[in-house]
Enzyme design. Structure first.
Site, PDB file in Angstrom:
ATOM      1  N   LEU A  16       0.910  -5.070  -3.556  1.00 37.97           N
ATOM      2  CA  LEU A  16       0.014  -3.953  -3.262  1.00 37.97           C
ATOM      3  C   LEU A  16       0.740  -2.647  -3.570  1.00 37.97           C
ATOM      4  O   LEU A  16       1.130  -1.898  -2.691  1.00 37.97           O
ATOM      5  CB  LEU A  16      -0.421  -4.026  -1.788  1.00 37.97           C
ATOM      6  CG  LEU A  16      -1.600  -3.165  -1.357  1.00 37.97           C
ATOM      7  CD1 LEU A  16      -2.814  -3.399  -2.235  1.00 37.97           C
ATOM      8  CD2 LEU A  16      -1.952  -3.433   0.088  1.00 37.97           C
ATOM      9  N   HIS A  17       0.934  -2.386  -4.856  1.00 41.42           N
ATOM     10  CA  HIS A  17       1.634  -1.179  -5.315  1.00 41.42           C
ATOM     11  C   HIS A  17       0.623  -0.033  -5.423  1.00 41.42           C
ATOM     12  O   HIS A  17      -0.542  -0.179  -5.039  1.00 41.42           O
ATOM     13  CB  HIS A  17       2.341  -1.447  -6.643  1.00 41.42           C
ATOM     14  CG  HIS A  17       1.407  -1.870  -7.731  1.00 41.42           C
ATOM     15  ND1 HIS A  17       0.899  -1.000  -8.658  1.00 41.42           N
ATOM     16  CD2 HIS A  17       0.857  -3.080  -8.011  1.00 41.42           C
ATOM     17  CE1 HIS A  17       0.084  -1.656  -9.482  1.00 41.42           C
ATOM     18  NE2 HIS A  17       0.045  -2.918  -9.112  1.00 41.42           N
ATOM     19  N   ALA A  18       1.018   1.105  -5.964  1.00 44.14           N
ATOM     20  CA  ALA A  18       0.187   2.314  -5.941  1.00 44.14           C
ATOM     21  C   ALA A  18      -1.185   2.134  -6.588  1.00 44.14           C
ATOM     22  O   ALA A  18      -2.204   2.513  -6.009  1.00 44.14           O
ATOM     23  CB  ALA A  18       0.943   3.474  -6.592  1.00 44.14           C
TER      24      ALA A  18
END
Length: 91
Positions: A16-18
């Site tokens: 769940l990155h940017a």
């Protein structure tokens, strides 16, 4: 009040990155529901990109999603599908 929850496995390599958090927050904002995501002892509102990033959800982690409100069920379904589709990322 309608309340549903389920647990999903983060399958995309970057977790769940940017970009994934932004897509998830934008999706959450489309529903009339309070959406909260939990991982281990952390929790985040579904419509906050920064809070979602603070969960530090990486590949292979389990994410519990709770939705409460009139759109709880469609919100949970849509979020589950987004996670299953690896946030629409090519890996």
């Amino acid at each position: 009040m309608n309340r549903v929850e389920d647990t999903f496995l983060i399958q995309n390599k970057c977790g769940l990155h940017a970009r994934a958090a932004t897509v998830l927050a934008q999706l959450a904002q489309q529903f009339d529901a309070q959406i909260t995501l939990y991982q281990d002892d952390k929790e985040a509102p579904g419509d906050s990109v920064l809070a979602l990033l603070m969960l530090e959800s990486s590949h292979g982690k389990k994410l519990r999603v709770c939705c409460e409100g009139p759109d709880a069920e469609p919100a949970l379904t849509a979020i589950g599908e987004l996670i299953a589709q690896k946030f629409h990322e090519d890996e």
